[in-house]
Motif scaffolding. Structure first.
Motif, PDB file in Angstrom:
ATOM      1  N   GLU A 159       6.925   8.948   0.988  1.00 42.31           N
ATOM      2  CA  GLU A 159       5.602   9.408   0.543  1.00 42.31           C
ATOM      3  C   GLU A 159       4.959  10.302   1.599  1.00 42.31           C
ATOM      4  OE1 GLU A 159       3.825   9.164  -2.142  1.00 42.31           O
ATOM      5  OE2 GLU A 159       4.717   7.549  -3.337  1.00 42.31           O
ATOM      6  N   TRP A 164       7.275   4.258   2.152  1.00 45.07           N
ATOM      7  CA  TRP A 164       6.136   4.921   2.787  1.00 45.07           C
ATOM      8  C   TRP A 164       6.578   6.209   3.476  1.00 45.07           C
ATOM      9  CZ3 TRP A 164       6.300   5.771   8.059  1.00 45.07           C
ATOM     10  CH2 TRP A 164       5.193   6.452   8.574  1.00 45.07           C
ATOM     11  N   LYS A 214       0.831  -1.203   0.000  1.00 47.90           N
ATOM     12  CA  LYS A 214       0.000   0.000   0.000  1.00 47.90           C
ATOM     13  C   LYS A 214       0.868   1.257   0.000  1.00 47.90           C
ATOM     14  CE  LYS A 214      -1.990  -1.542   3.704  1.00 47.90           C
ATOM     15  NZ  LYS A 214      -2.832  -1.669   4.928  1.00 47.90           N
ATOM     16  N   LYS A 215       0.337   2.315  -0.562  1.00 50.79           N
ATOM     17  CA  LYS A 215       1.033   3.595  -0.575  1.00 50.79           C
ATOM     18  C   LYS A 215       1.129   4.157   0.837  1.00 50.79           C
ATOM     19  CE  LYS A 215       0.755   8.185  -2.738  1.00 50.79           C
ATOM     20  NZ  LYS A 215      -0.025   9.031  -3.686  1.00 50.79           N
ATOM     21  N   GLY A 249      -4.190   3.220   2.810  1.00 52.85           N
ATOM     22  CA  GLY A 249      -4.491   2.947   1.401  1.00 52.85           C
ATOM     23  C   GLY A 249      -3.891   4.022   0.522  1.00 52.85           C
ATOM     24  N   GLU A 250      -4.734   4.725  -0.214  1.00 50.10           N
ATOM     25  CA  GLU A 250      -4.260   5.780  -1.111  1.00 50.10           C
ATOM     26  C   GLU A 250      -4.183   7.141  -0.418  1.00 50.10           C
ATOM     27  OE1 GLU A 250      -3.065   5.685  -4.359  1.00 50.10           O
ATOM     28  OE2 GLU A 250      -2.950   3.573  -3.790  1.00 50.10           O
ATOM     29  N   THR A 251      -4.765   7.238   0.758  1.00 52.03           N
ATOM     30  CA  THR A 251      -4.741   8.507   1.485  1.00 52.03           C
ATOM     31  C   THR A 251      -4.202   8.288   2.900  1.00 52.03           C
ATOM     32  OG1 THR A 251      -7.032   8.201   2.210  1.00 52.03           O
ATOM     33  CG2 THR A 251      -6.686   9.470   0.182  1.00 52.03           C
TER      34      THR A 251
END
Length: 226
Positions: free
Chosen positions: A193, A190, A145-146, A150-152
């Motif tokens: 990001e 991660w 996962k990012k 999840g994506e946020t």
């Protein structure tokens, strides 16, 4: 029409990862608030009034109702303001997010603290082993996962902010190599990001000031141990 958030006050301290969790969440949700910057060595009467039990930051005051403890505050924010959800809707996934957030506070951060700041060599080595174990659990949970959410960015990501930003600076100062691309590639990716997310990036303490604080603290600890 702008949402009515009521009166929101936030008591934090620049270098506190726990306060920054809340500050980032407030920014992600677009909540307007009055910021009170605290000196942790000279706490204000207002802070002591709103958090007489623990006497520390962070504290959120919503319409004169105070809340302490960062994870408690994050859940309150998420339940009160529904935009940009920090917790998933699925009950199992919500429970899982709570579990991992608590794991970070109860297991991961104490191990990292022990590895970095303990003077006794055996205890420090024990902290290093415990840190690797805790970080491996997070590596596995993150999977591909990012973000943990999840994506946020979600609750677990905010709980893990110390690992993403504070830990790399700390391990540079004290000579550790706990989080790296070689050891934990998913967790390292991660962390990049997370710290480069526009909202997060704007709401992190200055690196040079935090690094200076770590260096002064480490010098004091090592000097007192001799």
């Amino acid at each position: 029409m702008a949402a009515d958030y009521g009166e929101v006050k936030f008591f934090g301290a620049g270098g506190s990862p726990f306060a920054r969790r809340v500050q980032i969440a407030l920014k992600l949700k677009g909540i307007q608030y009055q910021h009170f910057e605290e000196d942790i060595f000279n706490k204000s009467e207002l802070l002591l009034k709103y958090n007489p039990v623990h006497k520390k930051v962070p504290v959120l005051v919503h319409n004169e109702k105070p809340l302490a403890e960062s994870l408690v505050i994050l859940e309150y924010i998420d339940e009160t303001w529904k935009n940009y959800p920090l917790l998933p809707q699925d009950p199992y996934q919500r429970a899982s997010a709570r579990f991992w957030s608590k794991f970070i506070d109860d297991k991961c951060l104490p191990a990292l603290w022990k590895a970095a700041w303990t003077v006794d060599e055996k205890e420090r080595e024990k902290g290093v082993v415990e840190s690797y174990e805790a970080l491996q659990y997070l590596e596995n949970e993150l999977n591909d996962k990012k973000f943990f959410g999840g994506e946020t960015i979600g609750l677990v990501d905010l709980a893990a902010n110390y690992i993403a930003f504070w830990l790399p600076l700390l391990q540079e100062v004290v000579g550790l190599n706990l989080l790296s691309n070689e050891k934990f590639p998913k967790l390292y990716a991660w962390s990049q990001e997370f710290v480069n997310h526009p909202v997060v990036k704007e709401n992190l303490p200055p690196k040079d000031r935090l690094s200076g604080f770590f260096r002064a603290r480490y010098a004091s600890i090592t000097a007192n141990s001799k």
